[in-house]
Motif scaffolding. Sequence first.
Motif, PDB file in Angstrom:
ATOM      1  N   GLN A   2       0.815  -1.193   0.000  1.00  0.00           N
ATOM      2  CA  GLN A   2       0.000   0.000   0.000  1.00  0.00           C
ATOM      3  C   GLN A   2       0.855   1.252   0.000  1.00  0.00           C
ATOM      4  O   GLN A   2       1.936   1.293   0.568  1.00  0.00           O
ATOM      5  CB  GLN A   2      -0.930  -0.019   1.214  1.00  0.00           C
ATOM      6  N   PHE A  88      -8.871   7.696   6.586  1.00  0.00           N
ATOM      7  CA  PHE A  88      -7.910   7.110   5.649  1.00  0.00           C
ATOM      8  C   PHE A  88      -7.188   8.196   4.879  1.00  0.00           C
ATOM      9  O   PHE A  88      -7.802   9.168   4.450  1.00  0.00           O
ATOM     10  CB  PHE A  88      -8.625   6.217   4.633  1.00  0.00           C
ATOM     11  N   LEU A  99      -5.725   6.130  -6.952  1.00  0.00           N
ATOM     12  CA  LEU A  99      -5.607   6.447  -5.536  1.00  0.00           C
ATOM     13  C   LEU A  99      -5.462   5.153  -4.747  1.00  0.00           C
ATOM     14  O   LEU A  99      -6.266   4.246  -4.898  1.00  0.00           O
ATOM     15  CB  LEU A  99      -6.828   7.211  -5.035  1.00  0.00           C
ATOM     16  N   ILE A 100      -4.428   5.101  -3.931  1.00  0.00           N
ATOM     17  CA  ILE A 100      -4.174   3.945  -3.087  1.00  0.00           C
ATOM     18  C   ILE A 100      -4.384   4.381  -1.648  1.00  0.00           C
ATOM     19  O   ILE A 100      -3.858   5.417  -1.225  1.00  0.00           O
ATOM     20  CB  ILE A 100      -2.741   3.417  -3.280  1.00  0.00           C
ATOM     21  N   PHE A 101      -5.129   3.582  -0.906  1.00  0.00           N
ATOM     22  CA  PHE A 101      -5.490   3.935   0.463  1.00  0.00           C
ATOM     23  C   PHE A 101      -4.639   3.186   1.468  1.00  0.00           C
ATOM     24  O   PHE A 101      -4.203   2.058   1.241  1.00  0.00           O
ATOM     25  CB  PHE A 101      -6.965   3.603   0.710  1.00  0.00           C
ATOM     26  N   GLY A 102      -4.449   3.829   2.607  1.00  0.00           N
ATOM     27  CA  GLY A 102      -3.821   3.181   3.740  1.00  0.00           C
ATOM     28  C   GLY A 102      -4.822   2.339   4.502  1.00  0.00           C
ATOM     29  O   GLY A 102      -5.981   2.217   4.104  1.00  0.00           O
ATOM     30  N   GLN A 103      -4.372   1.781   5.616  1.00  0.00           N
ATOM     31  CA  GLN A 103      -5.223   0.875   6.396  1.00  0.00           C
ATOM     32  C   GLN A 103      -6.198   1.624   7.282  1.00  0.00           C
ATOM     33  O   GLN A 103      -7.162   1.057   7.780  1.00  0.00           O
ATOM     34  CB  GLN A 103      -4.352  -0.060   7.238  1.00  0.00           C
TER      35      GLN A 103
ATOM     36  N   TYR B  35     -12.885  -1.125  -5.241  1.00  0.00           N
ATOM     37  CA  TYR B  35     -12.030  -1.458  -4.111  1.00  0.00           C
ATOM     38  C   TYR B  35     -12.702  -2.559  -3.308  1.00  0.00           C
ATOM     39  O   TYR B  35     -13.919  -2.681  -3.292  1.00  0.00           O
ATOM     40  CB  TYR B  35     -11.836  -0.251  -3.188  1.00  0.00           C
ATOM     41  N   LEU B  43      -8.433  -0.419   2.242  1.00  0.00           N
ATOM     42  CA  LEU B  43      -9.049  -0.569   0.919  1.00  0.00           C
ATOM     43  C   LEU B  43      -7.975  -0.941  -0.088  1.00  0.00           C
ATOM     44  O   LEU B  43      -6.906  -0.327  -0.106  1.00  0.00           O
ATOM     45  CB  LEU B  43      -9.712   0.738   0.470  1.00  0.00           C
ATOM     46  N   ARG B  44      -8.284  -1.924  -0.912  1.00  0.00           N
ATOM     47  CA  ARG B  44      -7.329  -2.322  -1.949  1.00  0.00           C
ATOM     48  C   ARG B  44      -7.994  -2.202  -3.313  1.00  0.00           C
ATOM     49  O   ARG B  44      -9.118  -2.657  -3.506  1.00  0.00           O
ATOM     50  CB  ARG B  44      -6.840  -3.748  -1.697  1.00  0.00           C
ATOM     51  N   LEU B  45      -7.283  -1.626  -4.237  1.00  0.00           N
ATOM     52  CA  LEU B  45      -7.803  -1.360  -5.578  1.00  0.00           C
ATOM     53  C   LEU B  45      -7.814  -2.643  -6.403  1.00  0.00           C
ATOM     54  O   LEU B  45      -6.791  -3.323  -6.530  1.00  0.00           O
ATOM     55  CB  LEU B  45      -6.933  -0.290  -6.254  1.00  0.00           C
TER      56      LEU B  45
END
Lengths: 111, 113
Positions: A2, A88, A99-103, B35, B43-45
């Motif tokens: 991530q 987030f 867009l990549i999200f964190g935990q 996601y 969240l993972r794409l």
Amino acid sequence: SQQGEEDPQALSIQEGENATMNCSYKTSINNLQWYRQNSGRGLVHLILIRSNEREKHSGRLRVTLDTSKKSSSLLITASRAADTASYFCATGPSNTGKLIFGQGTTLQVKP
Amino acid sequence: NAGVTQTPKFQVLKTGQSMTLQCAQDMNHEYMSWYRQDPGMGLRLIHYSVGAGITDQGEVPNGYNVSRSTTEDFPLRLLSAAPSQTSVYFCASKEGTGWEKLFFGSGTQLSVL
């Protein structure tokens, strides 16, 4: 892996206190965004800070960005029970629109 | 304003079954994405699309197919469901392919038995 990593994973405070959440990322970015998720709901955009900005305010929210440390922080001042949610950070590599999200950080504000 | 609409809200499948999660947006957004959200994983794409007829893989694309025949719709297909696909799925869209904010649907909770 991530792009963003939030810290702490969970935070519990009393109403009226300030809450600070941190986010670290790995690659160069164009901007960094913060989102909120209430339990059982989709995410809602809170604030966006561009890579050439160091600080941004929106109501009780203050976001800082340190590109040299690849980190950002979200400060919620004078917290309310309604601020209870997960928060987030999201960003992505400069050459894409992904867009990549964190935990996320789970915030509990006790009345 | 409907925004991003996901259906169904809940679904239970048996291992090996197939299904399609629907996503529609009425904001004329170019960019749409899927996601999955799992406890402790954020969240993972899965897949994303930058316009009609164009799709690309995200972080976790295996086991999922997508297509984008119209600007409005971006369905996610599970060809042969596995228990590892038990998750909450979110569709999100944004105006362009730059760094605009994402608008999220309310999610689909999927259980694969």
